[in-house]
Write an enzyme that holds these catalytic residues in place. Structure first.
Site, PDB file in Angstrom:
ATOM      1  N   LEU A 102      -2.187   5.128   4.116  1.00  0.00           N
ATOM      2  CA  LEU A 102      -3.053   4.275   3.323  1.00  0.00           C
ATOM      3  C   LEU A 102      -3.123   2.912   3.997  1.00  0.00           C
ATOM      4  O   LEU A 102      -2.087   2.307   4.291  1.00  0.00           O
ATOM      5  CB  LEU A 102      -2.512   4.134   1.894  1.00  0.00           C
ATOM      6  N   CYS A 103      -4.329   2.439   4.261  1.00  0.00           N
ATOM      7  CA  CYS A 103      -4.537   1.127   4.876  1.00  0.00           C
ATOM      8  C   CYS A 103      -3.791   1.047   6.219  1.00  0.00           C
ATOM      9  O   CYS A 103      -3.942   1.918   7.072  1.00  0.00           O
ATOM     10  CB  CYS A 103      -4.105   0.032   3.910  1.00  0.00           C
ATOM     11  N   THR A 104      -2.945   0.041   6.404  1.00  0.00           N
ATOM     12  CA  THR A 104      -2.262  -0.156   7.679  1.00  0.00           C
ATOM     13  C   THR A 104      -1.084   0.796   7.879  1.00  0.00           C
ATOM     14  O   THR A 104      -0.390   0.704   8.893  1.00  0.00           O
ATOM     15  CB  THR A 104      -1.773  -1.612   7.797  1.00  0.00           C
ATOM     16  N   THR A 122      -8.311   2.349   9.655  1.00  0.00           N
ATOM     17  CA  THR A 122      -7.390   1.478   8.931  1.00  0.00           C
ATOM     18  C   THR A 122      -8.226   0.330   8.382  1.00  0.00           C
ATOM     19  O   THR A 122      -9.452   0.353   8.473  1.00  0.00           O
ATOM     20  CB  THR A 122      -6.243   0.991   9.846  1.00  0.00           C
TER      21      THR A 122
END
Length: 313
Positions: A102-104, A122
């Site tokens: 998730l995300c970074t 990302t």
């Protein structure tokens, strides 16, 4: 109803110091309260997550026994993720787990080598860093998430919800994902990608060769401007203008101009009641058909969908 492992999918949420609470909470909300998932938070010790202290249910070794491993966002992308986390994620994938970041959290998957040769994404603010640090990864900055089967990545923040709902949809069908979305009061599916949320960089120094030209352009978006018009206004050759644009914005004059027209159209869709034809004329697109074509190609959604999503209330 008593749950059994036969009708549940085991999900392990990897937790370690330095992770982002928002993404961690999203995964917990989606999978932790779902009757068809066996959910566990896994970490090697009590974890500091922003202002919160989180006590994991199991150690990181539990990741290897999960059907799905979720890696939340990583706060400091300049720091190497913990070696034990990277090893545990790699081991889980080697034993057949589906791994999603998730995300970074994509930086953890990349450090584990799970993204080599794959398309990934990302948060848009960090896609360039991910691509530069891991050249074997094909980074797509425009999508909300990427599903490679056993390895998945999401864009920033709220896109984590999009990916989690996608996983529920893949495991248990659209109705199950819709039920989760309804409970959390979010759309079950969002059209488009990150591009609709990203602002366009412009030079900030007053002495930059384009400092006076760019405001001049944005004040005339309704006019049929050409590269020659821009070069004449800047008092330089078209080739010289192109070099300055590439250096300052990373793109060509006409592509930058198109982006500004799209951005202006976004503002008008958000803040006015103007029809698509009027907006097309106001941003120099000419016709609604032309605006829709460029808008959809650039942002991944048609103007009408964008207006419903972002309209000021």
């Amino acid at each position: 109803m008593v749950r059994t492992l036969s009708d549940m999918h085991t999900v392990a949420l990897a937790a370690t110091d330095g992770m982002l609470s928002f993404e961690l909470t999203i995964a917990t909300e989606v999978f932790g309260d779902h009757p068809r998932y066996d959910f566990a938070v896994c970490g090697s010790h009590a974890v500091r997550v922003g202002r919160f202290l989180l006590e994991p249910d199991h150690g990181l070794d539990r990741l290897a026994r999960a059907g799905t491993v979720i890696v939340p966002g990583w706060a400091d992308i300049d720091a190497d993720p913990p070696a034990d986390l990277v090893d545990a994620v790699r081991a889980a994938h080697s034993r057949g787990a589906r791994v999603a970041s998730l995300c970074t959290g994509a930086f953890v998957l990349a450090a584990a080598g799970l993204l080599d040769g794959l398309r990934a994404t990302t948060h848009w603010a960090h896609t360039d860093v991910l691509a530069a640090r891991y050249p074997r990864v094909t980074v797509d900055p425009d999508v909300l998430y990427v599903d490679n089967g056993s390895v998945l990545t999401s864009a920033g923040k709220a896109a984590a919800m999009d990916l989690c709902l996608h996983l529920v949809r893949a495991d248990h069908g659209p109705a199950a994902a819709n039920d989760v979305a309804r409970r959390l009061v979010v759309p079950p599916h969002r059209a488009g990608g990150q591009a609709q949320f990203v602002t366009t960089p412009v030079p900030t120094r007053d002495d930059h060769p384009l400092a006076a030209l760019l405001p001049w352009i944005t004040a005339r978006l309704d006019e049929p401007l050409t590269v020659e018009d821009l070069a004449r206004q800047a008092n330089m050759s078209s080739r010289h203008l192109g070099r300055h644009f590439r250096s300052a914005t990373g793109t060509t004059p006409l592509r930058w101009l198109l982006t500004q027209r799209i951005r202006r159209a976004q503002e008008l869709l958000e803040n006015t009641d103007s029809g698509i034809d009027a907006i097309a004329e106001a941003v120099g697109m000419g016709t609604a058909t032309t605006l829709r074509r460029h808008f959809n190609r650039t942002l991944g959604v048609p103007p009408d969908t964008y207006r419903r999503t972002f309209r000021s209330r």
